[in-house]
Design a protein around this motif. Sequence first.
Motif, mmCIF file in Angstrom:
data_model
loop_
_atom_site.group_PDB
_atom_site.id
_atom_site.type_symbol
_atom_site.label_atom_id
_atom_site.label_comp_id
_atom_site.label_asym_id
_atom_site.label_seq_id
_atom_site.Cartn_x
_atom_site.Cartn_y
_atom_site.Cartn_z
ATOM 1 N N VAL A 151 -0.281 -21.414 1.503
ATOM 2 C CA VAL A 151 -0.278 -20.464 2.747
ATOM 3 C C VAL A 151 -1.973 -20.499 3.133
ATOM 4 C CG1 VAL A 151 1.454 -18.865 2.035
ATOM 5 C CG2 VAL A 151 -0.790 -18.249 1.462
ATOM 6 N N ASP A 152 -2.158 -20.192 4.386
ATOM 7 C CA ASP A 152 -3.701 -20.173 4.743
ATOM 8 C C ASP A 152 -4.314 -18.746 4.489
ATOM 9 O OD1 ASP A 152 -3.209 -22.806 6.166
ATOM 10 O OD2 ASP A 152 -2.059 -21.636 7.844
ATOM 11 N N CYS A 153 -3.513 -17.728 4.635
ATOM 12 C CA CYS A 153 -4.082 -16.442 4.628
ATOM 13 C C CYS A 153 -2.899 -15.478 3.762
ATOM 14 C CB CYS A 153 -4.467 -15.665 5.798
ATOM 15 S SG CYS A 153 -5.861 -16.418 6.431
ATOM 16 N N CYS A 154 -3.116 -14.466 3.053
ATOM 17 C CA CYS A 154 -2.269 -13.819 2.528
ATOM 18 C C CYS A 154 -2.343 -12.172 2.677
ATOM 19 C CB CYS A 154 -2.303 -14.107 0.986
ATOM 20 S SG CYS A 154 -1.375 -13.025 0.094
ATOM 21 N N ASN A 155 -1.391 -11.705 3.299
ATOM 22 C CA ASN A 155 -1.646 -10.249 3.645
ATOM 23 C C ASN A 155 -1.398 -9.409 2.107
ATOM 24 O OD1 ASN A 155 -0.842 -11.467 6.219
ATOM 25 N ND2 ASN A 155 -0.053 -9.183 6.573
ATOM 26 N N VAL A 156 -1.969 -8.240 1.987
ATOM 27 C CA VAL A 156 -1.824 -7.659 0.894
ATOM 28 C C VAL A 156 -1.540 -6.184 1.528
ATOM 29 C CG1 VAL A 156 -3.138 -6.575 -0.972
ATOM 30 C CG2 VAL A 156 -3.792 -8.772 -0.368
ATOM 31 N N THR A 157 -0.272 -5.670 1.214
ATOM 32 C CA THR A 157 0.134 -4.599 1.716
ATOM 33 C C THR A 157 -0.441 -3.202 1.220
ATOM 34 O OG1 THR A 157 1.982 -4.516 -0.163
ATOM 35 C CG2 THR A 157 2.406 -5.377 2.081
ATOM 36 N N ASP A 158 -0.343 -2.093 2.035
ATOM 37 C CA ASP A 158 -0.969 -0.909 1.937
ATOM 38 C C ASP A 158 -0.046 0.242 1.436
ATOM 39 O OD1 ASP A 158 -2.786 1.185 1.755
ATOM 40 O OD2 ASP A 158 -2.946 1.053 4.087
ATOM 41 N N ASN A 159 0.185 0.460 0.402
ATOM 42 C CA ASN A 159 1.136 1.569 -0.047
ATOM 43 C C ASN A 159 2.297 1.313 0.725
ATOM 44 O OD1 ASN A 159 -0.696 2.514 -2.071
ATOM 45 N ND2 ASN A 159 -1.346 4.414 -0.545
ATOM 46 N N GLN A 160 2.768 0.200 0.426
ATOM 47 C CA GLN A 160 3.933 -0.456 1.137
ATOM 48 C C GLN A 160 5.362 0.327 1.190
ATOM 49 O OE1 GLN A 160 5.056 -4.190 -0.258
ATOM 50 N NE2 GLN A 160 6.705 -4.752 0.975
ATOM 51 N N THR A 161 6.181 0.787 2.184
ATOM 52 C CA THR A 161 7.226 1.679 2.347
ATOM 53 C C THR A 161 6.568 3.176 1.569
ATOM 54 O OG1 THR A 161 8.173 1.233 0.281
ATOM 55 C CG2 THR A 161 9.060 0.224 2.261
ATOM 56 N N ALA A 162 5.535 3.516 1.831
ATOM 57 C CA ALA A 162 4.838 4.601 1.114
ATOM 58 C C ALA A 162 5.214 4.906 -0.174
ATOM 59 C CB ALA A 162 5.410 6.008 1.796
ATOM 60 N N MET A 163 5.092 3.721 -0.996
ATOM 61 C CA MET A 163 5.005 3.937 -2.449
ATOM 62 C C MET A 163 3.597 3.486 -3.132
ATOM 63 S SD MET A 163 8.176 3.976 -3.378
ATOM 64 C CE MET A 163 8.734 3.428 -5.083
ATOM 65 N N VAL A 164 2.961 4.485 -3.953
ATOM 66 C CA VAL A 164 1.733 4.189 -4.300
ATOM 67 C C VAL A 164 1.760 2.714 -5.084
ATOM 68 C CG1 VAL A 164 -0.426 5.247 -5.689
ATOM 69 C CG2 VAL A 164 1.336 6.638 -4.123
ATOM 70 N N ARG A 165 0.682 2.018 -4.565
ATOM 71 C CA ARG A 165 0.406 0.834 -5.226
ATOM 72 C C ARG A 165 -1.184 0.555 -5.631
ATOM 73 N NH1 ARG A 165 4.833 -2.623 -5.081
ATOM 74 N NH2 ARG A 165 6.467 -1.664 -4.093
ATOM 75 N N VAL A 166 -1.694 -0.536 -6.327
ATOM 76 C CA VAL A 166 -3.222 -0.776 -6.112
ATOM 77 C C VAL A 166 -3.348 -0.865 -4.651
ATOM 78 C CG1 VAL A 166 -4.695 -2.474 -6.734
ATOM 79 C CG2 VAL A 166 -3.033 -2.078 -8.382
ATOM 80 N N CYS A 167 -4.417 -0.356 -4.333
ATOM 81 C CA CYS A 167 -5.101 -0.220 -3.008
ATOM 82 C C CYS A 167 -5.108 -1.793 -2.504
ATOM 83 C CB CYS A 167 -6.195 0.505 -2.791
ATOM 84 S SG CYS A 167 -7.600 -0.017 -3.426
#
Lengths: 308, 144, 222
Positions: A44-60
């Motif tokens: 891939v050219d770029c990779c999105n990193v989700t932000d507390n996807q579906t309002a579940m806490v994850r690494v920022c």
Amino acid sequence: MKTESKLEKILESGQLAVTSEAGPPRGAEPEVIRKKGEMLKAYVDCCNVTDNQTAMVRVCSLASCIILKQMGLSPILQMTARDRNRLAIQADILGAYAFGINTMLCLTGDHQSFGDHPTAANVFDLDSIQMIQGVNKIRQEGTFMGGAKMTLAPKMFIGAAANPFADPFELRVMRLAKKIAAGVDFIQTQCIFNMDKFGKWMQMICDEGLDQKVHILAGITPMKGLGMARYMKNKVPGMDVPDEVINRLKGVPKEKQADEGITMAVEQIQQLKEMKGVHGFHIMAIEWEEKVPEIVERAGLLPRPKVD
Amino acid sequence: MSEAFEPTIIAYTCHFCPYEMADKAGEQGLSYPTNVSIIEVPCTGRIDVIHLLRAFQDGADGVYVVACKEGECHHKTGNLVAKKRLQYTKKILDDLEIGSERLEMRYIMTGEVPHFARIAQEMTDKIRALGPNPVKNGGAAHKA
Amino acid sequence: MIVAEQKPLKEIIAMTSPFKKLLIVGCNECVTVCHAGGRKEVEQLAAALAMAAQKDGRPLEIKEVTLERCCDPEYIEQVRPFIDQYEAVLSCACSVGTQYFADTYPTKWALPALNTSFMGGSLAQGIWAERCAGCGNCILHETGGICPIARCSKRMLNGPCGGSTGGHCEVNPDIPCGWQLIWDRLVALGRTPDYAKIMAAKDWNTSRDGGPRKIVREDLTI
């Protein structure tokens, strides 16, 4: 060029861009992010990193983007207005840019009631369009959203999401036009399953000449099986899964459904390559990142272009 | 103690079908337990939450409302209103740990003469089995 | 009006149980209209609390009073002649009224019998819904008369989000999508081009974010 973004360079060169996404883990495990990064890097050219996807806490998203950046990937910082006011949004953008992260996606964000902290307060100081406007102001005027001059103003390549399948359908194109007017550079669409409706939406976009003003990356999500398809159809708001998708998966034995899902995604990409206004693909293989290379390869999107 | 317990029961009774049938039952010499005191109301829709609560506060062990059957209310929807207020009151009785089962809604239609006596007997048996309203066993509280 | 609902009875029993003499105060305004804290609700609550105390063998003396309004000092004064006979005020007014008791009678406990919920109105008998978030800078003239701050779950000024489905909010299908309502109004008014205007980031300083608010009308003060 407005920015140093790799995505901008590829899109401006007229080549089809390929992006994917990596969901950060729900624990402080950098190796999980690195593993996903390694898996996607060459495909891939770029990779999105989700932000507390579906309002579940994850690494920022920011920390995960830094990890990917240090591995040589070009991360796209996803940012929701749900968890941050304009102070926090700008602070994170400054931080990201200080680490060489120059591409971001402005989102309003899923409501916190969906996630694991439904008792939390939400922020929604801005909505996605106002966030785009603010980030564009920083880029163009070199000032904070509040108006004060910045010493070194980040020039972010600005993305946003669009859901061609949400209601009311008739204002979806107008809403996209608002995002363009606010300063958005690229759009990643919601997962497309209803090709007819997406085609209709793209046609409306082209009729308005909006395809000349923004790069649209079509959202592709492979179905892992019939269960996932039914869940997406019935439980996920704003998702449009037509019966033909369900029936096609139903038509193959359970153990072959995952393969069928991949084939369907590949076919979709091949079909969409020909559609006017589609400038690339955003492949969201939800917790199934290992399948992205196969999809990209089979869809004939390799090798990925080299840009400096 | 429990053998000696004779419950006090209040029957809020609609003036129309139910009361008429209770009257007829009297004329026909059909008896019902003396535990039950009838309070005639113009329509069960007139019964408010406070009327039900006051009965328990003043020492009733059980309360029931005798209404016309659904669809037969002289005032069209009085019995439906009463049903909802009973539900609301039952929640209060549960919160107070008095027990919502002490409050019931029953229906009688014109012609059902023996029903009044039968319902009175059923309620008396039920409340007798449940024992006294726990509010009565408390200390000497009073209202200003 | 202010819309409120009574707290769970068990919670009220727990907060009032330390007191032997209780003044229960209702309000004739909003909370009467929304059946949460008017004379009738005060009477019911008093009966329930009296029963709770009787059951536990606790002595409890209750006085019921319902004032014309609990958000004006002159009405709060009306309980002064007898307030000393009671240990606490159980307020069936909205939380504004409860605080007026606390402010006016510093040595008396002021207890809330209600949860003050929102500014809204009734949709039908027994049903109330929120309409205003009190942002302090009304924009209804720009949004077809429907407030996106009060009626969009994400208070988006440039909605709808991608979760709007069939006119419903992603948070709960019982919630109408505020932006669908705005769009429908713009359609009905023949003003759909208005949608194209971007509403800029809002100045939240006039809302709660600016700190507790106060309005002074010099022409009215004495």
